[in-house]
Design a protein around this motif. Structure first.
Motif, short mmCIF file in Angstrom:
data_model
loop_
_atom_site.label_atom_id
_atom_site.label_comp_id
_atom_site.label_asym_id
_atom_site.label_seq_id
_atom_site.Cartn_x
_atom_site.Cartn_y
_atom_site.Cartn_z
N LYS A 1 12.53 15.64 -2.78
CA LYS A 1 12.34 14.74 -3.92
C LYS A 1 13.42 13.67 -3.86
N LEU A 2 13.00 12.41 -3.81
CA LEU A 2 13.92 11.29 -3.69
C LEU A 2 13.76 10.37 -4.88
N PRO A 3 14.85 9.77 -5.37
CA PRO A 3 14.71 8.80 -6.46
C PRO A 3 13.96 7.56 -5.98
N LEU A 4 13.06 7.06 -6.79
CA LEU A 4 12.26 5.90 -6.41
C LEU A 4 13.10 4.64 -6.40
N THR A 5 13.10 3.94 -5.28
CA THR A 5 13.64 2.58 -5.18
C THR A 5 12.64 1.77 -4.37
N VAL A 6 12.89 0.50 -4.24
CA VAL A 6 11.99 -0.34 -3.45
C VAL A 6 12.00 0.07 -1.98
N ASP A 7 13.03 0.82 -1.57
CA ASP A 7 13.08 1.30 -0.19
C ASP A 7 11.93 2.24 0.15
N ALA A 8 11.19 2.70 -0.84
CA ALA A 8 10.03 3.57 -0.58
C ALA A 8 9.02 2.90 0.33
N VAL A 9 8.99 1.56 0.36
CA VAL A 9 8.03 0.86 1.21
C VAL A 9 8.33 1.06 2.69
N MET A 10 9.52 1.56 3.01
CA MET A 10 9.87 1.82 4.40
C MET A 10 9.38 3.18 4.88
N SER A 11 8.79 3.96 3.99
CA SER A 11 8.30 5.30 4.35
C SER A 11 6.79 5.26 4.55
N PRO A 12 6.32 5.33 5.80
CA PRO A 12 4.87 5.41 6.02
C PRO A 12 4.35 6.76 5.57
N TYR A 13 3.04 6.89 5.50
CA TYR A 13 2.44 8.15 5.07
C TYR A 13 1.26 8.50 5.97
N ASP A 14 0.93 9.75 5.98
CA ASP A 14 -0.18 10.26 6.77
C ASP A 14 -1.15 10.95 5.81
N ILE A 15 -2.35 10.40 5.68
CA ILE A 15 -3.30 10.95 4.71
C ILE A 15 -3.89 12.27 5.17
N THR A 16 -3.65 12.66 6.41
CA THR A 16 -4.27 13.87 6.93
C THR A 16 -3.41 15.12 6.75
N ARG A 17 -2.19 14.98 6.22
CA ARG A 17 -1.34 16.15 6.05
C ARG A 17 -0.59 16.06 4.74
N THR B 1 0.84 -1.20 0.00
CA THR B 1 0.00 0.00 0.00
C THR B 1 0.87 1.25 0.00
N ARG B 2 1.98 1.19 0.74
CA ARG B 2 2.91 2.33 0.73
C ARG B 2 3.49 2.54 -0.68
N LEU B 3 3.86 1.46 -1.34
CA LEU B 3 4.41 1.59 -2.69
C LEU B 3 3.35 2.17 -3.63
N HIS B 4 2.12 1.76 -3.46
CA HIS B 4 1.01 2.28 -4.26
C HIS B 4 0.84 3.78 -4.00
N TRP B 5 0.95 4.17 -2.73
CA TRP B 5 0.79 5.58 -2.36
C TRP B 5 1.88 6.43 -3.02
N TRP B 6 3.13 5.99 -2.92
CA TRP B 6 4.25 6.80 -3.42
C TRP B 6 4.43 6.75 -4.93
N THR B 7 3.64 5.92 -5.62
CA THR B 7 3.72 5.85 -7.08
C THR B 7 2.39 6.24 -7.70
N VAL B 8 1.41 5.37 -7.60
CA VAL B 8 0.11 5.59 -8.26
C VAL B 8 -0.59 6.83 -7.72
N GLU B 9 -0.50 7.07 -6.41
CA GLU B 9 -1.21 8.19 -5.80
C GLU B 9 -0.39 9.48 -5.75
N TYR B 10 0.89 9.37 -5.38
CA TYR B 10 1.68 10.58 -5.15
C TYR B 10 3.01 10.54 -5.89
#
Length: 585
Positions: free
Chosen positions: A252-268, A209-218
């Motif tokens: 701005k960070l280059p996309l790698t699979v490590d993006a899954v280690m970054s949680p997200y907050d939908i409220t901010r 879901t995090r990978l989806h957020w940082w690619t498809v969504e954001y």
């Protein structure tokens, strides 16, 4: 193809999640909100969105001046090999992914309210259609999206994930309804916070879901110094589509699979975003993560992941037998090979994603257990032997049979039935059967009834959900959290309708038609704080009325902090008149 035809073409277990779009349910103010957001988004995104965005809007049936009908969209999407359906708010992530795997866009049917133009706490038709649909015209991206769905529907979600989904859905519904009380919202927020405050490691599904957020969504595309927007969450947000371009505020960070280690907050607003080089790069990162997932790896560790999840999962033997249920135990030999698996509670046995006759949850209501591995003195998997070959090894229906596994597990009883399919032995059923391990532990006792043994030498895949979704539905819609409908003021909607009719007339407001002008002036007097109605009127007003509207909007922007930025955007189309200046000496 109309809505009902598309619904009828879906697998049965997906149909309950789909709603019918009743276009007349959108109010005239809903349409005005759409026009306002899309007008200003199209300007903001002219240079910052990926160039295919504008083309994609046109080719997927999305106009700037009205909310799209699902039939309009499907007429366009059909040329691209995709379809669209409408749903009520958030649906379970695995179900969302399955729709995507079938090349079906899921569109939230509701429209954000005028009070939530900058931020909507629930999915809405603007985000789903104007955000997600445009990039379907890019074949590489469309294939990436479909592949994401295929992988996502296999991810193992924990029991906590499922509870969090329900809590998020409930909170989004309450926040999306202006009539919800502060107490209701705070209670829902506390419930979600308790579910999220856990030290449990994120599940496969949560990481994906995090990978989806940082690619498809954001997601951004290009490089960290020169990038364009392609994520749907950015494309559909007046605030974040502008904020994300500020390199001092958003890293701005280059996309790698490590993006899954970054949680997200939908409220901010997001503190960082990831930049992909191309659709090919997106697919590479997705496949890199997929290679780590249990449905790819199988084996002991994957079974342990399923046990830790405490949710319904499926384990697939190399014979093709699929066991779906809540896994609670796996036995291993000294070198870590899985030798026995066990579920607790209702369990389904399937083959090629179809439940085997007589092996549904009614038969396996209390759980299931079976060995894994090769038999002593057998050169290949037991599933591959013919009936005659089985007889040669003293395995015959109606006769006492003893199976000895290399692991030391022994199965001894009277063989009653061999369930075969595609020339394979899949299930061996025994009566008066005992099963013990190397140390004498009783895994099944004769008095427990019929023992069904799944045939297979290894577990080649473990994944979330059930094998045959038509026979066993893991997710069911929850009517208790249906979207709350807001009461509307008929008189106010009539004012918006009148302005909309004038907007569609080439001449706009005819100065000679006093009755229409009187109606507009009455509307202004009746609704002194309705800033969007005044914005709509600007498009049809004569010069005198226009000046009044501009002045009232300026006053509203000054008096109300919540609408200050929105009013400023509207006033940007109408520069303030120059003040009179004294002639120079």
């Amino acid at each position: 193809m109309d809505q009902q035809t598309i619904i009828n073409s879906l697998p049965l277990h997906l149909r309950p999640f789909v709603k019918q779009q009743r276009y007349d349910d959108y109010t005239p103010r809903d349409q005005a909100v759409w026009r306002f957001v899309m007008k200003h988004l199209s300007r903001q995104l002219a240079d910052s969105a990926h160039p295919i965005y504008k083309e994609g809007l046109e080719r997927t049936g999305i106009a700037l001046d009205h909310i799209p009908s699902i039939d309009e969209m499907n007429a366009c999407l059909a040329r691209l090999g995709w379809r669209a359906v409408v749903v009520d708010g958030f649906i379970p992530p695995a179900i969302f992914m399955e729709f995507q795997a079938l090349k079906v866009l899921v569109i939230a049917v509701d429209m954000r309210s005028v009070d939530q133009i900058f931020y909507t706490p629930a999915p809405d038709i603007l985000h789903e259609s104007a955000g997600h649909a445009p990039f379907i015209v890019d074949i590489d991206y469309a294939e990436f999206l479909q592949r994401f769905g295929e992988i996502g529907m296999k991810a193992i979600a924990s029991h906590a994930d499922l509870e969090q989904y329900e809590a998020i859905r409930e909170l989004s519904i309450l926040k999306g309804c202006p009539q919800s009380s502060r107490q209701e919202i705070e209670t829902a927020e506390e419930k979600l916070a308790k579910l999220c405050n856990t030290e449990q490691a994120p599940s496969e599904a949560a990481l994906l879901t995090r990978l989806h957020w940082w690619t498809v969504e954001y997601g951004l595309v290009g490089d960290c110094e020169d990038y364009r927007i392609f994520g749907a969450g950015l494309l559909s947000s007046l605030g974040e589509s502008q904020h994300c371009m500020d390199d001092t505020a958003v890293r701005k960070l280059p996309l790698t699979v490590d993006a899954v280690m970054s949680p997200y907050d939908i409220t901010r607003e997001q503190p960082q975003l990831f930049v992909t080089k191309s659709c090919k790069h997106l697919s590479q990162v997705l496949e890199e993560f997929a290679a780590s997932m249990c449905f790819y790896r199988g084996g002991t560790e994957s079974l342990r992941t399923a046990i830790a999840a405490q949710s319904v999962c499926s384990a697939c033997y190399d014979s093709g037998v699929q066991v779906s249920g809540v896994f609670t135990e796996v036995l291993c030999d000294a070198v870590g090979n899985a030798t026995y698996l066990r579920t607790t509670g209702p369990t389904q046995l399937a083959y090629r994603d179809r439940e085997m006759l007589g092996h549904g949850v009614a038969h396996h209501a209390d759980g299931f257990g079976s060995p894994i591995g090769h038999l002593k003195d057998f050169s290949r998997c037991l599933s591959e032997y013919t009936i005659d070959e089985l007889k040669a090894h003293a395995i015959e229906i109606g006769q006492p049979t003893k199976l000895e596994y290399l692991s030391g597990i022994t199965v001894e009883g009277t063989l009653q039935e061999v369930f075969r399919q595609d020339h394979r032995n899949l299930i061996l059923s025994f009566s008066d059967c005992g099963v013990t391990d190397l140390h004498g532990r009783v895994l099944f006792a004769p008095e427990w009834g019929t023992y069904d043994l799944a045939v297979g030498s290894a577990i080649c895949s473990v994944y979330g959900g059930v094998a045959d979704k038509e026979s066993l539905q893991l997710f069911k819609p929850t009517p208790r959290t249906s979207t709350l409908r807001v009461d509307v003021d008929p008189s106010l909607m009539a004012c918006y309708s009148l302005v909309d009719r004038l907007r569609q007339q080439p001449a706009g407001l005819d100065a000679d038609d006093g009755s229409i002008e009187d109606a507009l002036l009455a509307a202004l007097a009746q609704y002194p704080n309705e800033w969007l109605l005044r914005v709509e009127m600007l498009a049809v007003a004569d010069s005198n009325l226009q000046q009044r509207l501009l002045e009232e909007l300026r006053q509203l922007g000054t008096a109300n902090k919540a609408t200050e930025q929105l009013v400023a955007m509207a006033l940007g189309d109408f520069p303030a008149p120059h003040e009179d200046r004294p002639a120079s000496a």
